[in-house]
Design an enzyme around this catalytic site. Structure first.
Site, PDB file in Angstrom:
ATOM      1  N   SER A  73      30.390  52.587  69.997  1.00  0.00           N
ATOM      2  CA  SER A  73      31.212  51.631  69.265  1.00  0.00           C
ATOM      3  C   SER A  73      31.427  52.000  67.796  1.00  0.00           C
ATOM      4  CB  SER A  73      30.590  50.237  69.339  1.00  0.00           C
ATOM      5  OG  SER A  73      29.314  50.206  68.710  1.00  0.00           O
ATOM      6  N   SER A 132      25.777  54.161  70.656  1.00  0.00           N
ATOM      7  CA  SER A 132      26.983  53.937  69.858  1.00  0.00           C
ATOM      8  C   SER A 132      27.083  54.764  68.589  1.00  0.00           C
ATOM      9  CB  SER A 132      27.114  52.451  69.499  1.00  0.00           C
ATOM     10  OG  SER A 132      27.479  51.717  70.638  1.00  0.00           O
ATOM     11  N   LYS A 159      30.011  51.000  59.115  1.00  0.00           N
ATOM     12  CA  LYS A 159      30.526  50.396  60.350  1.00  0.00           C
ATOM     13  C   LYS A 159      30.685  48.892  60.191  1.00  0.00           C
ATOM     14  CE  LYS A 159      29.291  50.129  65.286  1.00  0.00           C
ATOM     15  NZ  LYS A 159      28.305  50.586  66.308  1.00  0.00           N
TER      16      LYS A 159
END
Length: 473
Positions: A144, A168, A69
């Site tokens: 996210s 997330s 990420k």
């Protein structure tokens, strides 16, 4: 894959090449990756292959390609945090967990798309195109950790890293139909993410954030966690490792456990189809394992307002305003609203006390129950161009109302994971969230594996990915 590479039935170079082929075939549609490290990945693969050919020792993830990420620092590889303020930022050190995964033989293919600094449960940011859901590219993949979820669900990588300050990891995993695990607070260390004061935006969420895996199997998630976990002097919140913390036990070891199930936590609006799928999965799990299950809501208020204030308290608001002012940049979305809000010291004190109240109430509640099961999200994936549905089950709701289940585990530090529980009539995945007692990670993973066995989903892949597999063949 790791076993095949160790035995020389497969080379790391071939595994990396296949992953990049899949990325090339699908990512023009899905926008999961924002930065690729093709040359570096092939160089690492070649080095691993050469070491194996010489008979050298290799780690448990030897040659496995992974995604990271874009909120997680990677040495020498652009890390933007989804913000124009860091569009060209290249860290001089990797996050602790990245170093550990690479030391175990994993190969980072690139960085995956995020919401700006991780603020907001969908994957919008002003720097890159929004990531799309592999099951229907017109819909959101959540956030996210949007790009990692899409990359794993579509078969670009076997697993990837996400971060979870309020859901997330679990939210996009649920919307994309994969496993997502947030371990107990302190199990997986963080640094520099959340800890390095030099980087406003990236230094936020310190008392809430976790890093964890998204994968297509529970066993893969457990393996990744086993590599990443353990203390470091760089993270004062990290805790000593336990040898069995991420061990998946036989499902019969769950027999006799007491399970709480809540379809709405007593306050949330939940889509009836999502509630039905999650309820059915919980009941089937309890029946198959001989567990006692009780429909009961934990005695807590809606944690959203306390959660939002804790996020604001953890955010370097002055630093972000200073950076934005120097570059004539204006924040939008959830982060823009947070920075514009006139927070007071009393707001933060009230939020801290509310957090203590919630944590204490959950501790007493979990003394009665081994696990708490809920839907992971209140709805399945929705249109990509919004922050959330305007109505759920006929009720008008705020944009944040579709994620009522996830921030609780961040406020308390309890382990929580999501596993696919089924699909809607429209073919969209629905997740079941499994939350355990403090430090009860092994029980959570074992329960997830039992759901995986009871409701197998691994052979069901998004139509887009099926087309790519046919082309590969």
């Amino acid at each position: 894959m790791a076993a095949a590479i160790r035995s020389r039935a497969l080379t790391a170079s071939a595994a990396v090449a296949a992953a990049f082929d899949r990325i090339e075939a699908l990512d023009g549609t899905l926008m999961a990756f924002c930065t690729l490290a093709r040359d570096e990945a092939f160089a690492r693969a070649a080095a691993i292959d050469a070491g194996i050919a010489r008979g050298g020792a290799v780690g448990p993830l030897a040659g496995v390609p992974i995604a990271v990420k874009d909120l997680i620092a990677t040495r020498g590889l652009r890390t933007t945090f989804g913000s124009p303020l860091y569009a060209d930022f290249v860290p001089d050190e990797s996050d602790v967990v990245v170093d550990r995964l690479e030391a175990a033989g994993a190969i980072v293919l690139g960085k995956t798309n995020v919401s700006e600094f991780g603020y907001g449960p969908v994957g919008h940011n002003p720097l890159f195109p929004t990531t799309r859901n592999p099951w229907n590219p017109a819909l959101t993949s959540g956030g996210s950790s949007a790009g990692t979820a899409a990359a794993v669900a579509s078969g670009m990588v076997p697993f990837g890293l996400g971060s979870d300050g309020g859901g997330s990891i679990r939210i996009p995993a649920a919307l994309c139909g994969v496993v997502g695990v947030k371990a107990s607070w302190g199990r997986v260390p963080l640094y520099p993410g959340c800890r390095d004061e030099r980087y406003p935006g990236a230094s936020g969420w310190e008392s809430l954030e976790h890093i964890g895996p998204l994968s297509r199997t529970v066993a893969d998630a457990a393996l990744a966690l086993d590599v990443m976990a353990g203390p470091t002097a760089l993270d004062r919140h990290s805790i000593p490792a336990e040898s069995a913390a991420f061990r998946i036990a036989p499902p019969e070891t769950l027999r006799g456990l007491t399970i709480a199930f809540s379809g709405d936590l007593g306050f949330a609006a939940v889509d009836p189809e999502v509630r039905r799928i999650a309820t059915d999965a919980a009941l089937r799990l309890a029946a198959a394992l001989g567990c006692r299950i009780e429909a009961v809501d934990p005695p807590i208020p809606d944690p959203q307002s306390a959660f939002e204030a804790i996020v604001a308290l953890d955010t370097d608001r002055e630093g972000l305003r200073r950076m934005a002012g120097e570059r004539d940049y204006r924040f939008g979305g959830a982060l823009g609203r947070l920075l514009a809000h006139p927070w007071s010291a009393d707001d933060f004190t009230a939020a801290i006390l509310a957090r203590k109240t919630i944590a204490n109430a959950m501790s007493r509640f979990m003394a009665r129950f081994d696990l708490l099961l809920t839907p992971t999200t209140a709805v399945a994936a929705f249109a990509i161009d919004c922050e959330g549905p305007e109505r759920i089950d006929g009720r008008p709701v705020l944009p944040s109302a579709w994620t009522p289940f996830s921030s609780l585990a961040n406020l308390t530090g309890q382990p929580a994971a999501t596993v696919p529980a089924g699909f809607t009539a429209a073919g969209l995945p629905v997740g079941l969230q499994i939350m355990g007692r403090h430090l009860g990670d092994a029980t959570v993973l074992t329960a997830c594996a039992a759901v995986e066995q009871l409701l197998p989903w691994r052979d069901r892949v998004p139509p887009l990915a099926v087309c790519a597999r046919s082309a590969d063949a």
